[in-house]
Design an enzyme around this catalytic site. Structure first.
Site, PDB file in Angstrom:
ATOM      1  N   LYS A  75       0.845  -1.200   0.000  1.00 41.22           N
ATOM      2  CA  LYS A  75       0.000   0.000   0.000  1.00 41.22           C
ATOM      3  C   LYS A  75       0.880   1.251   0.000  1.00 41.22           C
ATOM      4  O   LYS A  75       1.907   1.290   0.693  1.00 41.22           O
ATOM      5  CB  LYS A  75      -0.903  -0.030   1.241  1.00 41.22           C
ATOM      6  CG  LYS A  75      -1.949   1.080   1.301  1.00 41.22           C
ATOM      7  CD  LYS A  75      -2.824   0.932   2.555  1.00 41.22           C
ATOM      8  CE  LYS A  75      -3.911   1.990   2.631  1.00 41.22           C
ATOM      9  NZ  LYS A  75      -4.750   1.840   3.852  1.00 41.22           N
ATOM     10  N   SER A 150      -9.826   1.791   3.009  1.00 39.43           N
ATOM     11  CA  SER A 150      -8.949   2.540   2.142  1.00 39.43           C
ATOM     12  C   SER A 150      -7.929   1.687   1.379  1.00 39.43           C
ATOM     13  O   SER A 150      -7.379   2.140   0.389  1.00 39.43           O
ATOM     14  CB  SER A 150      -8.191   3.591   2.953  1.00 39.43           C
ATOM     15  OG  SER A 150      -7.308   2.981   3.880  1.00 39.43           O
ATOM     16  N   SER A 174      -9.929  -0.506   7.253  1.00 41.15           N
ATOM     17  CA  SER A 174      -9.345  -0.356   5.913  1.00 41.15           C
ATOM     18  C   SER A 174      -8.619  -1.573   5.371  1.00 41.15           C
ATOM     19  O   SER A 174      -8.210  -1.572   4.208  1.00 41.15           O
ATOM     20  CB  SER A 174      -8.393   0.841   5.881  1.00 41.15           C
ATOM     21  OG  SER A 174      -9.111   2.054   5.866  1.00 41.15           O
TER      22      SER A 174
END
Lengths: 484, 95
Positions: A75, A150, A174
């Site tokens: 990420k 997210s 997330s």
């Protein structure tokens, strides 16, 4: 050799073949590169890749190591030395991380190859990945729908088989929510289990790093490598790191699972509820005892979260001032204008919204009414979990109230988007561990959309949490299905 | 916690965030909704309850106060928007 099925392998099976010399780390990277080139343009999970470096790392890989030769996608909020770390924000355009996050250093030491940057909601603020300044990621099961967020890129890459495993972060759901919406395994470890050194901070009292994988066993392997005390993150606990994968026995007879009644509310999608209830029945057949429990302060979790998380974010994001790194506005007059324009140009709408909310709840005259009150209710939420875990080994509930929603469905209504995290947020406030794993599919508009089962366990009891998840997974086949 | 009296422009100034009139109006409306939603917390009886700052049972972690290896000036300046003479160049602070 034939590498056609290679992208579909689990990390565990990939390692078996690498160690048996049935394939080389170089072939793995080359095959993955071709897969990303073929599939990712329709999904947009990746912001960038560094495959030349990955090939060099592959050529030097020691496959006898715990994750030797395994490429892992990251990420865009976790620092990998020499790679961009932009948090999908314009304010960090061009920023290159000068050092490895501790979790990355540990992955490397275990032989893994961090090679790509995954899309996300800007600064991890969102539940759909639509808040990325680099464009949305699409759900591999239905590209008119969001992957969740997210960590949408982290979930979508594993679902689309363009990553064997990935890292994400979970501040209010997330990791778990996108894992549910994309039909993969997503693990949020306990607060203090994995170091956040090198993670760009959003809400420091809530943020955790965790893995996305195709199976629970793979998640256990990544967790084991990344966990443990780190002098660079004083919230990490000096607790032993068990061999999580070795503890996956499949036997859960006699364990008690709590069904929190507050997590089965009106508004939950009927297909989601049916799938989760079927999973509960399945656990009964596996020999677990199901007990109804109550977490009475659950209804306040979202409100507490949006005060605590935005307050911390407003402080953490003060560092983006255009002085030492990142975007700097041109043609400004004076210091306040310099800051104001730099941040106005660099941050997107959701980040600005949260900075304003967080600044407000911390501001003079409002601090006690909002922030202090929220911190006290947080104590009650924690106590709910402590009480529940006196009688049960884990809690079982949906991860998300709905399957993947349409792109644009909630973008005009921030509050509706915030409520997507209604079942995941309390775990972050309490600091407990949680995992989402596939437990069925909803049929919507002729498409199969994955449904996630959420299991929550006491702090630092990931071993049992994963054991419970694994027992379900090994006696069902939801996790073997993949988008066409 | 009375009815939210949020002054978005004032708060944005505290946060060093320049907003357009359109943004001020939008955030005013959206955040008023959010603040109305969090008003529910007022109902909760928290008498005698200690606040939770974070969920880790770790407090006051110390290390030896000794210098450790860190970035070279070149590394520290690698991402600088502007630099000169091994220093960050910033805007004039004092007129």
């Amino acid at each position: 050799m034939d590498t056609a099925d290679l992208p579909f392998l689990t990390v565990t099976e990939l390692q078996r073949r690498l160690r048996a010399r049935e394939l080389t780390p170089r072939e793995v990277v080359d095959t993955l590169a071709a897969r990303i080139e073929a599939v990712d343009p329709a999904i947009h999970a990746y912001l960038s890749t560094d495959l030349d470096q990955a090939r060099r790392d592959a050529d030097a890989a020691d496959v006898s190591l715990p994750l030797g030769g395994v490429p892992i996608a990251i990420k865009d909020v976790i620092s990998v030395a020499g790679q961009p770390c932009g948090c999908a924000s314009h304010i960090l355009d061009g920023y290159v991380a000068p050092y490895d996050a501790t979790c990355i250093a540990r992955l490397r030491a275990a032989g893994a190859i961090p090679f790509g940057r995954l899309n996300m909601d800007e600064f991890a603020m969102g539940s759909s990945t639509e808040n990325s300044s680099k464009g949305a990621t699409l759900n591999p099961w239905d590209t008119t729908r969001v992957p969740g967020g997210s960590s949408g890129g982290s979930a979508a890459s594993v679902a689309a088989r363009t990553a064997f495993a990935s890292l994400g972060t979970d501040t209010g759901g997330s990791i778990r929510q996108p894992a549910a919406l994309c039909g993969v395994v997503g693990l949020k470890p306990s607060y203090g289990r994995i170091s956040r050194y090198g993670l760009v901070a959003f809400a420091s009292s809530l943020d955790q790093v965790g893995p996305f994988t195709k199976t629970v066993e793979d998640a256990a392997r990544l967790l084991g490598v990344m966990s443990g005390l780190d002098p660079h993150d004083s919230t990490t606990l000096d607790a032993p790191v068990p061999d999580y994968a070795a503890l996956l026995t499949g036997d859960i007879k006699g364990l008690k699972l709590g069904l929190p009644k507050e997590y089965f509310i009106s508004g939950i999608d009927p297909q989601v509820e049916a799938a989760v209830r079927a999973a509960v029945d399945h656990y009964t057949k596996l020999g677990a005892e199901i007990v109804e429990v109550s977490l009475p302060h659950t209804e306040y979790a979202v409100a507490v979260y949006y005060i605590v998380a935005t307050a911390e974010a407003s402080a953490n994001l003060a560092r983006f001032d255009g002085v030492r790194y990142g975007h700097r506005a041109r043609d400004t007059s004076g210091l306040l204008d310099f800051y104001g324009k730099t941040r106005a140009e660099g941050f997107g709408p959701e980040v600005k919204r949260r900075i304003i909310l967080g600044t407000y709840v911390l501001s003079s005259g409002y601090h006690d009414a909002y922030y202090l009150q929220a911190q006290k209710v947080r104590t009650l939420i924690r106590k709910d979990f402590e009480d529940a875990f006196q009688t049960v080994d884990a809690l079982i509930c949906p991860t998300s109230p709905v399957p993947a929603f349409k792109l644009g469905e909630h973008t005009q209504n921030p509050l509706a988007m915030y409520l997507q995290d209604i079942f995941t947020i309390a775990a972050n406030l309490a600091g407990v561990c949680g995992v989402s794993l596939p437990c069925g599919f909803a049929q919507v508009d002729g498409k199969d959309l994955p449904i996630g089962l959420q299991l929550l366990g006491p702090s630092f009891d990931e071993a049992r949490l994963l054991q419970i998840a694994h027992a379900y997974e090994q006696t069902t086949d939801w996790h073997t299905r993949r988008p066409s | 916690m009375s009815a939210p009296d949020l002054d978005v422009r004032y708060i944005a100034r505290l946060a060093r965030l320049e907003l357009s009139d359109e943004e001020v109006a939008r955030y005013q409306s959206q955040l008023s909704n959010v603040l109305t939603f969090v008003e529910a917390l007022r109902k909760v009886d928290v008498s005698g309850v200690e606040p939770t700052a974070h969920a880790s049972p770790v407090f006051n972690v110390f290390r030896q106060d000794v210098a450790q290896a860190s970035f070279t000036p070149k590394e520290a300046l690698a991402n600088a928007p502007r630099q000169a003479n091994d220093l960050f160049v910033v805007t004039k602070v004092v007129e």
